[in-house]
Scaffold this active site. Structure first.
Site, PDB file in Angstrom:
ATOM      1  N   ALA A   1       5.220   3.005  -2.008  1.00  0.00           N
ATOM      2  CA  ALA A   1       6.268   3.744  -2.322  1.00  0.00           C
ATOM      3  C   ALA A   1       7.635   2.917  -2.701  1.00  0.00           C
ATOM      4  O   ALA A   1       8.271   3.389  -3.604  1.00  0.00           O
ATOM      5  CB  ALA A   1       6.652   4.692  -1.038  1.00  0.00           C
ATOM      6  N   ASP A   2       7.867   1.947  -1.947  1.00  0.00           N
ATOM      7  CA  ASP A   2       8.947   1.165  -2.216  1.00  0.00           C
ATOM      8  C   ASP A   2       8.849   0.398  -3.761  1.00  0.00           C
ATOM      9  O   ASP A   2       9.890   0.581  -4.528  1.00  0.00           O
ATOM     10  CB  ASP A   2       9.075   0.013  -1.086  1.00  0.00           C
ATOM     11  CG  ASP A   2       9.946   0.125  -0.048  1.00  0.00           C
ATOM     12  OD1 ASP A   2      10.982   1.199  -0.173  1.00  0.00           O
ATOM     13  OD2 ASP A   2       9.536  -0.462   0.997  1.00  0.00           O
TER      14      ASP A   2
END
Length: 406
Positions: free
Chosen positions: A178-179
């Site tokens: 997600a990062d």
């Protein structure tokens, strides 16, 4: 001259999503100034071991995690909670094309460093905020963490072994997807905003959220659900509609076998000296193999264990059966294709050692990304930036240092 060498980026982000974005921009030549807290800096500098080793082979203060996302940048230590530090940020922003930050919603406003405040000193500024949940909505005030977002955004509901099997249940990815994906989306958004600015003279605000990106990146799983209104489930390393299309353990490691049609299945079992399986009416066609998955897969698993990983790869590639190894990272970096693509790079570090890094994977004929410098040590460029950008003299810099501003 990099494709983005005309750009100046003021980077107020830390950890991974923001730094991943600004490293992309730096790789293409943008001058990225990384603002860090005096004495401590980016949290990831201490996320070790392992640490970078100096010229004598001793651990430095630079964690390997930090090295992954901060090459080609310059580090300026600055206490942005102080009025003097805030004034320096505003001076630098007035000379910058882009500001990237990942503070909690509203946190920079109290310092006068939010978009509206910096837009007043640089009207065409592109300002990108990266948070867990965005600037709006009921979750906006919450802190966002990649692991939590992987769960909230649905990724872990489709990742992991099937619930009915040993070890079944939800599983996060091995890296902070997600990062990383938010950093990539933010890079695209910033470049789009800059293209708009170059055409119109208008800057803009970019609001990026980890949860938004995590939901969006589920791609066909999203549309499968929206079309059918049935929630997809975890299949581990298997495929819900194709058999065999999964991992198998060999005598000395794991391989992936991705049989896409009945002819490939026949070649697969012939390579395993089990040709009769292709003639068995239970397994002759893919629909039947899917129905008989629980019968067939244990037979194939026993067949595959009779040979080594290298033997299977050689035989299946020769037969035209899609396959591949599951490599450890030592095997990845020993792979001749990875080496031919120059994915590993070593950059000299101020400690006297070498920063061993992974190259930007983008290949371009005219303006390829370049790895020019190792991730900076904390505050490595503070004085040089203040002199070069803001024309501060030695006395002023000394006063700022004595006051703990830098």
């Amino acid at each position: 001259m990099g494709a983005l060498s005309h750009l100046r980026i003021l980077d107020l982000s830390r950890v991974l999503a923001g730094p991943w974005c600004t490293q992309n921009l730096a790789d293409f030549g943008a001058d990225v100034i990384k603002i860090e807290r005096p004495g401590s800096g980016d949290d990831t500098r201490r996320w070790g071991p392992p640490y970078l080793r100096d010229g004598a082979g001793q651990d430095t203060a630079e964690a390997a995690y930090y090295l992954a996302a901060n090459r080609n940048k310059r580090s300026l230590t600055l206490d942005i909670a102080s009025p003097a530090g805030q004034a320096i940020v505003r001076e630098l922003a007035a000379q910058s094309d882009v500001v990237v930050e990942n503070y909690k919603v509203g946190q920079l406003k109290k310092y006068g460093l939010d978009y509206d405040s910096l837009k007043a000193v640089k009207p065409d500024l592109v300002y990108c905020s990266i948070t867990g949940f965005g600037q709006t909505g009921p979750y906006a005030p919450r802190a966002g963490y990649d692991f939590i977002v992987q769960g909230m955004g649905g990724f872990m509901s489709i990742t992991g072994e099937r619930d009915a099997l040993p070890g079944g249940g939800p599983q996060k990815a091995g890296v902070a997807i997600a990062d990383l994906m938010t950093g990539m989306y933010a890079t695209v958004a910033i470049l789009a905003a800059l293209a708009h600015r170059d055409r119109t003279g208008e800057g803009q605000y970019v609001d990026m959220a980890l949860l938004d990106v995590q939901v969006a990146m589920l791609a066909n799983m999203n549309t499968n659900f929206l079309a059918s209104e049935r929630a997809p489930v975890r299949w581990g390393n298997a495929h819900p509609n194709i058999v065999p299309y999964q991992t198998f353990e060999t005598s000395d490691g794991w391989i992936i076998v991705a049989v896409g049609n009945d002819g490939q299945f026949r070649k697969f079992v012939e390579a395993g000296q089990r040709p009769e399986l292709a003639d068995d009416p239970r397994f002759a066609t893919n629909p039947e193999r899917v129905r008989q998955r629980d019968v067939l897969v244990p037979i194939l698993a026993d067949m595959v264990r009779q040979k080594s990983k290298a033997q299977w790869i050689d035989q299946l590639e020769a037969a035209g059966v899609p396959c591949g190894p599951i490599n450890t990272l030592p095997e990845v970096f020993d792979n001749p294709q990875v080496q031919a693509r120059s994915l590993r790079i070593d950059l000299p570090h101020p400690s006297g050692g070498q920063a061993r890094l992974v190259n930007n994977p983008i290949k371009m004929s005219a303006t390829p990304p370049q790895a020019e410098s190792a991730p900076p040590t904390l505050g490595q460029h503070t004085e040089a930036i203040l002199r070069e950008r803001l024309a501060y003299d030695d006395a002023r810099i000394a006063a700022l240092r004595a006051a703990g501003v830098i």
